[in-house]
Design a protein around this motif. Sequence first.
Motif, mmCIF file in Angstrom:
data_model
loop_
_atom_site.group_PDB
_atom_site.id
_atom_site.type_symbol
_atom_site.label_atom_id
_atom_site.label_comp_id
_atom_site.label_asym_id
_atom_site.label_seq_id
_atom_site.Cartn_x
_atom_site.Cartn_y
_atom_site.Cartn_z
ATOM 1 N N PHE A 1 -1.319 8.831 12.189
ATOM 2 C CA PHE A 1 -0.528 8.980 11.981
ATOM 3 C C PHE A 1 0.669 9.005 13.637
ATOM 4 O O PHE A 1 1.751 8.676 13.522
ATOM 5 N N LYS B 1 -0.938 -8.844 4.157
ATOM 6 C CA LYS B 1 -1.739 -8.674 2.716
ATOM 7 C C LYS B 1 -1.117 -8.272 1.643
ATOM 8 O O LYS B 1 -0.740 -7.048 1.533
ATOM 9 N N SER C 1 -2.796 -4.656 8.894
ATOM 10 C CA SER C 1 -4.383 -3.963 9.551
ATOM 11 C C SER C 1 -5.067 -5.476 10.704
ATOM 12 O O SER C 1 -6.212 -5.251 10.926
ATOM 13 N N SER C 2 -4.728 -6.471 10.349
ATOM 14 C CA SER C 2 -5.105 -8.028 10.456
ATOM 15 C C SER C 2 -5.334 -8.768 12.354
ATOM 16 O O SER C 2 -4.569 -8.430 12.310
ATOM 17 N N GLU D 1 0.854 -1.013 -0.539
ATOM 18 C CA GLU D 1 0.182 0.483 0.184
ATOM 19 C C GLU D 1 1.313 1.042 0.042
ATOM 20 O O GLU D 1 1.779 1.368 0.830
ATOM 21 N N VAL E 1 -0.396 -4.633 15.206
ATOM 22 C CA VAL E 1 -1.381 -3.736 14.329
ATOM 23 C C VAL E 1 -1.421 -2.353 13.320
ATOM 24 O O VAL E 1 -0.487 -1.352 14.727
ATOM 25 N N LYS E 2 -1.965 -1.961 12.476
ATOM 26 C CA LYS E 2 -0.883 -0.631 12.655
ATOM 27 C C LYS E 2 -1.991 -0.211 12.847
ATOM 28 O O LYS E 2 -3.413 -0.231 12.839
ATOM 29 N N ASP F 1 7.100 9.008 6.545
ATOM 30 C CA ASP F 1 7.746 9.696 7.273
ATOM 31 C C ASP F 1 7.850 9.743 8.515
ATOM 32 O O ASP F 1 8.357 10.348 9.234
ATOM 33 N N ILE G 1 -4.432 2.981 13.635
ATOM 34 C CA ILE G 1 -4.977 4.404 12.588
ATOM 35 C C ILE G 1 -4.596 5.653 12.598
ATOM 36 O O ILE G 1 -4.638 6.176 11.187
ATOM 37 N N MET H 1 0.401 4.510 0.340
ATOM 38 C CA MET H 1 -0.177 5.311 1.725
ATOM 39 C C MET H 1 1.318 4.346 2.353
ATOM 40 O O MET H 1 1.173 6.041 3.513
ATOM 41 N N ASP H 2 0.036 3.932 2.714
ATOM 42 C CA ASP H 2 1.007 2.781 3.756
ATOM 43 C C ASP H 2 2.254 3.115 4.416
ATOM 44 O O ASP H 2 2.829 3.673 5.224
ATOM 45 N N GLU I 1 4.131 5.540 2.887
ATOM 46 C CA GLU I 1 4.706 6.924 2.682
ATOM 47 C C GLU I 1 4.529 7.060 4.224
ATOM 48 O O GLU I 1 5.505 7.835 4.606
ATOM 49 N N LEU I 2 3.480 6.717 4.630
ATOM 50 C CA LEU I 2 3.348 7.023 6.489
ATOM 51 C C LEU I 2 4.322 6.205 6.767
ATOM 52 O O LEU I 2 4.741 6.896 7.901
#
Lengths: 703, 148
Positions: B123, B69, B98-99, B13, B118-119, B22, B121, B15-16, B18-19
């Motif tokens: 930042f 995933k 995220s699971s 993913e 677990v990721k 970052d 939610i 965006m994940d 990038e986050l």
Amino acid sequence: MSLYLEFIHNVALLVALSTLYSLIARHWRNSLLWPRLVTGLLFGIVAGVGMNLPLHYAPGIIYDGRSIILTLAGLFAGAGGAGVAALIAGAYRFFLGGIGVWAGLATIVGCALVGLGARRLCKNRPESMNLFALYALGLVSHLVMLACQLFLPWPVGVAAIARIWLPVMLIFPLATLVLGQLMINEQRRIITERELGESEEKFSKAFRLSPLLFSITTQAEGRFVDVNQVFSEFTGYARDELLGRTTTEMQFWADPDGRAQMLERLRTQGRVTGLEMPTRLRSGELRQLLFAAEAITLQGEACLLSVSVDISQRLQSEAALKQARDFAENLIATANVIFVELDSSGAVVRLNAAAEEITGYRQSELQGHNWFLTLVPKKSYPYVWEEFTKITERGLFPKVFENPILTKSGAEHYIVWQNKLLHNADGELHTISFGIDITERRQAEEELRQLAAELELRVAQRTAELFEANQELQSFVYSVSHDLRAPLRAISGFAEIIGRRHRQNLNPEGQHYFDNIIEASQRMGELITDLLTYSRLGREGVPARLVDLSGLMAEVLAGFERESDQAEIIVQPVLPVVWGTSTLLFQIFVNLLDNALKYHCREGVVRIEVRAGASSAGWSVIEVADNGLGIAPELQDKIFNLFQRLHNRDDYPGTGIGLAMVKKAAALLGGSVGVKSEPGQGSVFWVRLPTKSPEERIKGGMA
Amino acid sequence: MKKKAMILLVEDERMDIELTLDAFRETRLDNEVHVVQTGEEALDYLFGRGRFQDRVYAPLPDFILLDIKLPGISGLDVLQTIKQTPKLKRIPVIILTSSKEQQDRITSYDNGVNSYLVKPITFSGFLEVVESLCEYWLTLNINAPNDD
């Protein structure tokens, strides 16, 4: 000349004998011996007297009527009487002596024997002999008598025979005939008299003793001449009341023409038989009598002897019988029930219209044919026949019996039978069977069974489909929530970065909207988390066990440290041990506490109490009570539904998933939830949970 | 001086990525994060195949951040292969997914995962995770001796 005089004397003697005989013969009975002996005595004496009135043939040679007397003694008095007569006569002859003694004695014995022989020939019934027979007897006995003359010294005997044979054979047999006939007539008269007396006795006894009604009336007026006791009892009149009165006076005939009819019959047919007439009793009651009558003459007057019997009862019972029979016949004929009568060989005797209709055969087509061979399908024949023989041979009846029959058109019908054994008029054992056609019922039952099976199958299929759909839905919810997290993470993640590093570059409006984005993404995060938790409930597959709620509640409270500063949470120190998984129980109480804390009143201290409620065998109830807003009764059912919210989100934030989660978790554990509440009065949420495993609950019979 | 820590991030993913990157940047730790976006690529990297043949350019990581995933070969398959490969099995593998699924957790631990996260939610959540990870796995934890 003196010979003829002597002959007349003898004839007179014989006539006297016959008169004396008639005096004795009256007392003759087959069983009595003395009249015979007396008869023998009489004959013997008369024979002796006769010897004193001899026909003197020559000195020492005398002939008299003894041969006739002894012949008749043998014929009429039998062996006993003849023996006595022969003894007396013989003794007297011996006493007279002379050269003819032996010839005389021989004659006595010989004639007696001839008489006895004749008696034997006419079977002891001398009265049945006719004139010829009597004459023949006379001839034989006097031939014997002539033969006895040979006992006279030679040549006197031969000479005597030569001398006397003609007069003897001319006169003596005729005398025998005449005297015998006189005695026979006497005997016949006695017998007739005796029979008449007996018949009169018989009649009077019958008249007196018969259970039938006897009456004698005059033909001319119908005047009662005599009635028997039964008649008087039956009519209710004493005999004296009836005698001398007429039937008309007594109003005996209920039908005014009764007497006329009776006389008319008598006139045309000579007698009356089988005439049924109503008669009136003294009480006025009418009775039907069956008459038989004949004309008799009494003291010169034409009378009517009638015998009658009361047939009212017989008529009544006949009528009742007929009615019963008609009823049964009508019932059998018109009832929509199959009726079949079979003889013991299974041959059809008769059947009713319903049976004809169902089998397609006329009664005449089936009569005499074996029912089972004609109508029972081959496959069923053995057991049906066996059942029939059980009935006829052992009287064993199945309560009901069901078998198929093959109709004339070839269709198969199922009949359910009830059977009975009966004797017919000839005493033969017949079975009568009543049957009902249950073909349609069986078909309907069969269809119903098939439908039920189909339905069951469809339910099973639909259940499986539903289960699958539910599974799909659950995993759908799960994947959707899960997949929503990635973009949400991006939104909130980058929004946060912007908030940290670039917020000052936005004007106040931009900052406000930006804050909205942050808030919305946070709420969405909560929603997704709750949804995931909800859909994950029960999917963990952790086996249930006994869980001490006291310990579990401590863990739950640990998560509410921050909130418990502003609220008073009281937990009962000892809580029950229940059957479940700690994950599900945890969810139940976390959400209940969260709920209680969230929906508090604006003012006052929030008070929450966790306590054990009323328990029952195998079950425990735990209550979470608050002093919060309370819930209106009509909303109490709704609050456990998913996404159901009662308040504005700005006032009371929440996802609407918490209580749904409680309900689902409790249901997964086999328990239930509910609430008791009034608006403004706070709420008491209760959870009912099992304290035993499902197996133990089933064993213990707890619901 | 301690050489720069090397972290392999396996994440599809964008965006994940990038986050996460970052967050690494924000923590200003002295490390290098190498990103691969499929399970296949991750294995190529670890086994030094294809464009990752050069170990100087693609050195073995100090720990691996692995998403479950992934398109194609899943994160759990990658984990299994790593833990079954002698020269890779001692590299700490941290699942970052995220699971929360129980089955994923069980499979991960059964295959020898070193940590399961677990990721977050938010930042700030990411920042916390990255900071803790680096502090723990790069500072506190003493790695198994390297074969090389």
